[in-house]
Design an enzyme around this catalytic site. Structure first.
Site, PDB file in Angstrom:
ATOM      1  N   ARG A  58       0.827  -1.216   0.000  1.00  0.00           N
ATOM      2  CA  ARG A  58       0.000   0.000   0.000  1.00  0.00           C
ATOM      3  C   ARG A  58       0.860   1.264   0.000  1.00  0.00           C
ATOM      4  O   ARG A  58       0.380   2.367  -0.259  1.00  0.00           O
ATOM      5  CB  ARG A  58      -0.972  -0.010   1.180  1.00  0.00           C
ATOM      6  CG  ARG A  58      -2.239   0.786   0.885  1.00  0.00           C
ATOM      7  CD  ARG A  58      -3.308   0.680   1.943  1.00  0.00           C
ATOM      8  NE  ARG A  58      -2.892   1.256   3.202  1.00  0.00           N
ATOM      9  CZ  ARG A  58      -2.657   0.578   4.317  1.00  0.00           C
ATOM     10  NH1 ARG A  58      -2.793  -0.734   4.322  1.00  0.00           N
ATOM     11  NH2 ARG A  58      -2.289   1.193   5.418  1.00  0.00           N
ATOM     12  N   TYR A 111      -9.061  21.446 -15.438  1.00  0.00           N
ATOM     13  CA  TYR A 111      -9.793  20.221 -15.781  1.00  0.00           C
ATOM     14  C   TYR A 111     -11.071  20.114 -14.911  1.00  0.00           C
ATOM     15  O   TYR A 111     -11.038  20.435 -13.716  1.00  0.00           O
ATOM     16  CB  TYR A 111      -8.854  19.017 -15.570  1.00  0.00           C
ATOM     17  CG  TYR A 111      -9.551  17.703 -15.516  1.00  0.00           C
ATOM     18  CD1 TYR A 111     -10.318  17.259 -16.596  1.00  0.00           C
ATOM     19  CD2 TYR A 111      -9.474  16.884 -14.392  1.00  0.00           C
ATOM     20  CE1 TYR A 111     -10.983  16.050 -16.550  1.00  0.00           C
ATOM     21  CE2 TYR A 111     -10.132  15.666 -14.339  1.00  0.00           C
ATOM     22  CZ  TYR A 111     -10.886  15.262 -15.420  1.00  0.00           C
ATOM     23  OH  TYR A 111     -11.557  14.068 -15.360  1.00  0.00           O
ATOM     24  N   ASP A 183      -0.065  21.317 -12.955  1.00  0.00           N
ATOM     25  CA  ASP A 183      -0.530  20.122 -13.656  1.00  0.00           C
ATOM     26  C   ASP A 183       0.107  20.142 -15.045  1.00  0.00           C
ATOM     27  O   ASP A 183      -0.212  20.996 -15.874  1.00  0.00           O
ATOM     28  CB  ASP A 183      -2.067  20.142 -13.740  1.00  0.00           C
ATOM     29  CG  ASP A 183      -2.637  18.887 -14.385  1.00  0.00           C
ATOM     30  OD1 ASP A 183      -1.933  18.259 -15.197  1.00  0.00           O
ATOM     31  OD2 ASP A 183      -3.796  18.540 -14.094  1.00  0.00           O
ATOM     32  N   LYS A 208      -2.885   9.785 -19.496  1.00  0.00           N
ATOM     33  CA  LYS A 208      -2.877  10.444 -20.805  1.00  0.00           C
ATOM     34  C   LYS A 208      -1.569  10.114 -21.543  1.00  0.00           C
ATOM     35  O   LYS A 208      -1.315   8.969 -21.837  1.00  0.00           O
ATOM     36  CB  LYS A 208      -3.092  11.934 -20.596  1.00  0.00           C
ATOM     37  CG  LYS A 208      -4.319  12.257 -19.723  1.00  0.00           C
ATOM     38  CD  LYS A 208      -5.589  11.802 -20.400  1.00  0.00           C
ATOM     39  CE  LYS A 208      -6.886  12.006 -19.678  1.00  0.00           C
ATOM     40  NZ  LYS A 208      -6.998  11.964 -18.261  1.00  0.00           N
TER      41      LYS A 208
HETATM   42  C1  LIG Z   1      -5.268  18.152 -17.210  1.00  0.00           C
HETATM   43  C2  LIG Z   1      -5.813  16.963 -16.464  1.00  0.00           C
HETATM   44  N1  LIG Z   1      -5.411  16.752 -15.189  1.00  0.00           N
HETATM   45  C3  LIG Z   1      -5.885  15.709 -14.470  1.00  0.00           C
HETATM   46  C4  LIG Z   1      -6.802  14.831 -14.991  1.00  0.00           C
HETATM   47  C5  LIG Z   1      -7.323  13.692 -14.160  1.00  0.00           C
HETATM   48  O1  LIG Z   1      -6.724  12.506 -14.539  1.00  0.00           O
HETATM   49  P1  LIG Z   1      -7.310  11.039 -14.251  1.00  0.00           P
HETATM   50  O2  LIG Z   1      -8.472  10.853 -15.177  1.00  0.00           O
HETATM   51  O3  LIG Z   1      -6.165  10.156 -14.534  1.00  0.00           O
HETATM   52  O4  LIG Z   1      -7.734  11.003 -12.833  1.00  0.00           O
HETATM   53  C6  LIG Z   1      -7.234  15.006 -16.316  1.00  0.00           C
HETATM   54  C7  LIG Z   1      -8.214  14.090 -16.921  1.00  0.00           C
HETATM   55  O5  LIG Z   1      -8.696  14.279 -18.012  1.00  0.00           O
HETATM   56  C8  LIG Z   1      -6.728  16.114 -17.065  1.00  0.00           C
HETATM   57  O6  LIG Z   1      -7.125  16.341 -18.332  1.00  0.00           O
END
Ligand SMILES: Cc1ncc(COP(=O)(O)O)c(C=O)c1O
Length: 406
Positions: A58, A111, A183, A208
């Site tokens: 974990r 997002y 991010d 992604k």
């Molecule tokens: C810019 C961005 N950050 C974070 C996330 C979240 O990622 P996850 O779907 O892997 O939780 C996304 C999802 O589309 C995203 O586009």
């Protein structure tokens, strides 16, 4: 001294040693949950952190450790943590830097899942936030409150690709002693390294580009070793957001082709954006590589490539946008991005449907907006597909006597 490897070499070789017993070149998967120790003292020193080691699944495992070391190295950070999703990375970092009574400054277009977390879970923990136009650093300074504890940005942003000047923002956050969280999902470390520009914490949805094949949900955090250890022990361990070794293996495999894939994503996206910009049924195109992009110069300076995402606004609003994506044959309607397939979606009713009407408008997410994630196909086929969908909806609107396209 040996010259530092280029990023494509680093993606393939860094942290990689052939497996000792068999000489296997591919990364072995270690699914073990339990790790054994020769003495009780070694076990107790490992759990207390006196010595570095892996002890229970974990809190990480040896396949994850290879991925974490590779990501730390690619982002030029001290340490990294692999977690079960991009949202696990975002929520763990925010729970790591904020407590009850604190305030967070957030760029105004993020997002939709991040927005949902900010507006639902954070208030339950007594944490407030402000959405700020971070293209203007003065707006950041003005929005700082006595209880502000961090600044959170996404660049380029999802979905309208606002590019923020990381270095300029980091100068402000350093002055106010606030951690800057970035991010970096849309760029990957191939195209942008926020820590080099002064950021403190980098987040990825590894779902992604990093994995790149649409078959893993994962997240990565890169930061200083103390913060990573805190998240590992105090947050991930308690909330149980660990990634599986199988998924870590798939990401490690995906990373080997990240350099090549990003080149193709970028060149396909650029060609698609250029096609869209000259199309009479398109109102506006958002792509950092177009000279018409409001932050084109920052993008040129800060990014090693313009990325694989193109957003565009259709003339004719929601009806035109949704009929257009329904008319596509090759591109697929999907919530994700960064995959080999070209994926399209309607942010207002899909990824960003949790935004309030006014926050959605502030973020530039109109009813006619479409987000396209350029895949790895032959770009002429994608453009032909887009062209036939434009023709189809134009025919339909003519038949219905609409005057959208003059
Ligand atoms: C810019 C961005 N950050 C974070 C996330 C979240 O990622 P996850 O779907 O892997 O939780 C996304 C999802 O589309 C995203 O586009």
């Amino acid at each position: 001294m040996m010259r530092k490897w280029g990023v494509s070499t680093e993606l393939i070789h860094d942290q990689h040693v052939a497996e000792r017993k068999t000489g296997a070149v591919a990364q072995p998967i270690v699914p073990a949950v339990a790790f054994s120790f020769e003495t009780h003292e070694m076990a107790s020193d490992t759990v207390s952190g006196k010595v570095d080691g892996i002890y229970y699944g974990r809190y990480g495992n040896s396949t994850l450790r290879v991925l974490e070391e590779k990501m730390a190295s690619l982002e030029n950070g001290e340490a990294a943590l692999a977690v079960g999703s991009g949202m696990a990375a975002i929520s763990s970092v925010l729970f790591g830097v904020l407590q009850n009574g604190d305030h967070l400054l957030v760029t105004k277009d993020v997002y939709g899942g991040t927005y949902h977390f900010l507006t639902t879970l954070l208030p339950r923990c007594g944490i407030s936030f402000s959405l700020v136009d971070c293209t203007d650093v003065n707006c950041i300074v003005e929005a700082i409150q006595p209880n502000t504890k961090a600044v959170y940005i996404e660049t380029p942003s999802n979905p309208v690709l606002t590019v923020l000047d990381i270095e300029a923002i980091a100068n402000v956050t350093k002055q106010y002693d606030l951690p800057l969280i970035v991010d970096n999902t849309f760029m990957s470390p191939c195209l942008q390294k926020p820590l080099d520009l002064g950021a403190d914490i980098v987040i990825h949805s590894a779902t992604k580009y990093l994995n790149g094949h649409g078959d893993v949900i994962a997240g990565v955090i890169v930061a200083d070793a103390e913060f990573i250890q805190f998240i590992r022990k105090q947050i991930m361990g308690d909330l149980g957001q660990v990634l599986s070794a199988w998924d870590a293996f798939l990401i490690l495999r995906g990373l080997k082709t990240l350099g090549l894939r990003m080149e193709r994503h970028c060149s396909n996206a650029h060609k698609i954006a250029t096609f869209l910009e000259s199309h009479p049924q398109v109102e506006r195109v958002y792509y950092p590589g177009l000279k018409s992009h409001p932050q084109y110069e920052i993008a040129e300076r800060q990014m090693g490539g313009m990325g694989g995402i193109v957003s565009f606004e259709m003339k004719g609003g929601s009806t035109a946008a949704t009929s257009f994506i329904d008319a596509l044959h090759l591109s697929m309607i999907s919530f994700s991005l960064g995959d080999p397939e070209t994926l399209v979606q309607h942010p207002a009713t899909m990824t960003h449907s949790s935004l309030s009407e006014s926050d959605r408008m502030d973020a530039g997410i109109t009813d006619g907006l479409i987000r396209l994630s350029a895949g790895l196909e032959d770009v002429e086929d994608v453009i032909d597909d887009l062209a036939q969908a434009f023709d189809k909806i134009k025919e339909t609107s003519k038949r219905n006597g609409e005057m959208i396209y003059g």
